[in-house]
Design a protein around this motif. Structure first.
Motif, mmCIF file in Angstrom:
data_model
loop_
_atom_site.group_PDB
_atom_site.id
_atom_site.type_symbol
_atom_site.label_atom_id
_atom_site.label_comp_id
_atom_site.label_asym_id
_atom_site.label_seq_id
_atom_site.Cartn_x
_atom_site.Cartn_y
_atom_site.Cartn_z
ATOM 1 N N ALA A 45 0.826 -1.213 0.000
ATOM 2 C CA ALA A 45 0.000 0.000 0.000
ATOM 3 C C ALA A 45 0.855 1.257 0.000
ATOM 4 O O ALA A 45 0.564 2.228 -0.720
ATOM 5 N N ALA A 46 1.918 1.270 0.790
ATOM 6 C CA ALA A 46 2.800 2.445 0.836
ATOM 7 C C ALA A 46 3.417 2.691 -0.534
ATOM 8 O O ALA A 46 3.470 3.839 -1.005
ATOM 9 N N ARG A 47 3.862 1.621 -1.167
ATOM 10 C CA ARG A 47 4.474 1.767 -2.492
ATOM 11 C C ARG A 47 3.469 2.237 -3.530
ATOM 12 O O ARG A 47 3.785 3.074 -4.380
ATOM 13 N N GLU A 48 2.252 1.724 -3.455
ATOM 14 C CA GLU A 48 1.219 2.109 -4.426
ATOM 15 C C GLU A 48 0.790 3.556 -4.265
ATOM 16 O O GLU A 48 0.380 4.205 -5.230
ATOM 17 N N HIS A 49 0.871 4.066 -3.041
ATOM 18 C CA HIS A 49 0.349 5.409 -2.768
ATOM 19 C C HIS A 49 1.451 6.421 -2.460
ATOM 20 O O HIS A 49 1.198 7.465 -1.859
ATOM 21 N N ASP A 50 2.672 6.098 -2.893
ATOM 22 C CA ASP A 50 3.797 7.034 -2.821
ATOM 23 C C ASP A 50 4.090 7.518 -1.403
ATOM 24 O O ASP A 50 4.392 8.686 -1.178
ATOM 25 N N ILE A 51 3.965 6.602 -0.450
ATOM 26 C CA ILE A 51 4.388 6.876 0.923
ATOM 27 C C ILE A 51 5.813 6.357 1.061
ATOM 28 O O ILE A 51 6.105 5.217 0.681
ATOM 29 N N ALA A 52 6.704 7.177 1.566
ATOM 30 C CA ALA A 52 8.104 6.764 1.717
ATOM 31 C C ALA A 52 8.194 5.524 2.601
ATOM 32 O O ALA A 52 7.453 5.391 3.570
ATOM 33 N N VAL A 53 9.103 4.631 2.254
ATOM 34 C CA VAL A 53 9.312 3.408 3.028
ATOM 35 C C VAL A 53 10.743 3.391 3.549
ATOM 36 O O VAL A 53 11.689 3.635 2.797
ATOM 37 N N ILE A 54 10.868 3.105 4.845
ATOM 38 C CA ILE A 54 12.183 3.029 5.473
ATOM 39 C C ILE A 54 12.300 1.688 6.188
ATOM 40 O O ILE A 54 11.436 1.328 6.986
ATOM 41 N N HIS A 55 13.349 0.965 5.870
ATOM 42 C CA HIS A 55 13.610 -0.334 6.479
ATOM 43 C C HIS A 55 14.728 -0.167 7.496
ATOM 44 O O HIS A 55 15.820 0.278 7.151
ATOM 45 N N VAL A 56 14.453 -0.543 8.735
ATOM 46 C CA VAL A 56 15.441 -0.415 9.812
ATOM 47 C C VAL A 56 15.877 -1.810 10.249
ATOM 48 O O VAL A 56 15.051 -2.719 10.363
ATOM 49 N N ARG A 57 17.172 -1.947 10.480
ATOM 50 C CA ARG A 57 17.685 -3.233 10.956
ATOM 51 C C ARG A 57 18.788 -3.019 11.983
ATOM 52 O O ARG A 57 19.422 -1.958 12.044
ATOM 53 N N LEU A 58 19.010 -4.062 12.765
ATOM 54 C CA LEU A 58 20.115 -4.101 13.708
ATOM 55 C C LEU A 58 21.260 -4.823 13.027
ATOM 56 O O LEU A 58 21.081 -5.909 12.480
ATOM 57 N N GLY A 59 22.447 -4.219 13.057
ATOM 58 C CA GLY A 59 23.587 -4.860 12.409
ATOM 59 C C GLY A 59 24.903 -4.395 12.992
ATOM 60 O O GLY A 59 25.108 -3.198 13.201
ATOM 61 N N PHE A 60 25.772 -5.342 13.260
ATOM 62 C CA PHE A 60 27.062 -5.051 13.903
ATOM 63 C C PHE A 60 28.233 -5.560 13.068
ATOM 64 O O PHE A 60 28.089 -6.464 12.249
ATOM 65 N N ARG A 61 29.393 -4.975 13.353
ATOM 66 C CA ARG A 61 30.643 -5.564 12.875
ATOM 67 C C ARG A 61 30.810 -6.928 13.537
ATOM 68 O O ARG A 61 30.258 -7.184 14.599
ATOM 69 N N ALA A 62 31.613 -7.781 12.955
ATOM 70 C CA ALA A 62 31.815 -9.121 13.502
ATOM 71 C C ALA A 62 32.457 -9.094 14.884
ATOM 72 O O ALA A 62 32.243 -10.004 15.690
#
Length: 197
Positions: A45-62
């Protein structure tokens, strides 16, 4: 008011039964609550209606030298070598894979605004309303909603895109905290509001 959809920590490590966090019960609750199905609907729905999408993740160096927190939960992540960047666990679940033009925010703590460019990006793009959901409710979702409120954004928590390993923690935030800093809505309500934009 310009809007964005923030999907928080919907990465393999957290939401897949083979994930080093998900394997301890969180993935089962995510599945029971339909979190990924609801997130996928919201994403479409966000993509169809031009709502910005932000993907958040947790990520570390080894070596975890980029991890500042000394909380007990961090020892568990380190011992299990969880959420290491470049590995399967730090990648987004197939149901919510980012498109090339969507912002990915990688954080080393609970709050996605801390030590990332998220706040500046939102301000530069004139976004004021933040729809958000993810795991875990009492950590990244609560932290994001609280900070968003403090920073002058209007946070709307999509309740059925959230889950916590303990349902009581989820309920406490949804019933007591979220209404004080923003609003609580459902995926269906998000779909309706997205189509009205």
């Amino acid at each position: 008011m310009k809007s964005a959809l923030l999907l928080l920590d919907l990465q393999n490590e957290m939401v897949d039964p083979k994930g080093k966090v998900g394997a301890h019960g969180l993935a089962d609750i995510v599945q029971q609550r339909g979190v990924l199905d609801n997130a996928a609907k919201a994403l479409i729905a966000a993509r169809e209606h031009d709502i910005a999408v932000i993907h958040v993740r947790l990520g570390f160096r080894a070596d975890y030298k980029d991890c500042l927190s000394v909380a007990d939960r961090i020892a568990g992540l380190k011992n299990n070598k969880a959420a290491i960047l470049g590995e399967w666990g730090s990648e987004f679940h197939p149901a919510v894979v980012p498109l090339d033009n969507e912002l990915i925010v990688t954080k080393q703590c609970v709050n996605p605004f801390f030590n990332t460019g998220l706040l500046v990006w939102l301000m530069q793009n004139g976004i004021r309303r933040l729809y958000l959901g993810g795991v875990a409710t009492h950590l990244v979702v609560e932290s994001t909603a609280r900070f968003a409120d403090d920073a002058g954004f209007a946070p709307l928590v999509i309740e059925d895109i959230c889950a916590a390993p303990n349902p009581a923690l989820h309920a406490h935030f949804i019933e007591n905290i979220a209404p004080a800093v923003g609003k609580v809505i459902s995926t269906e309500e998000f779909l309706t509001s997205a189509s009205a934009v």
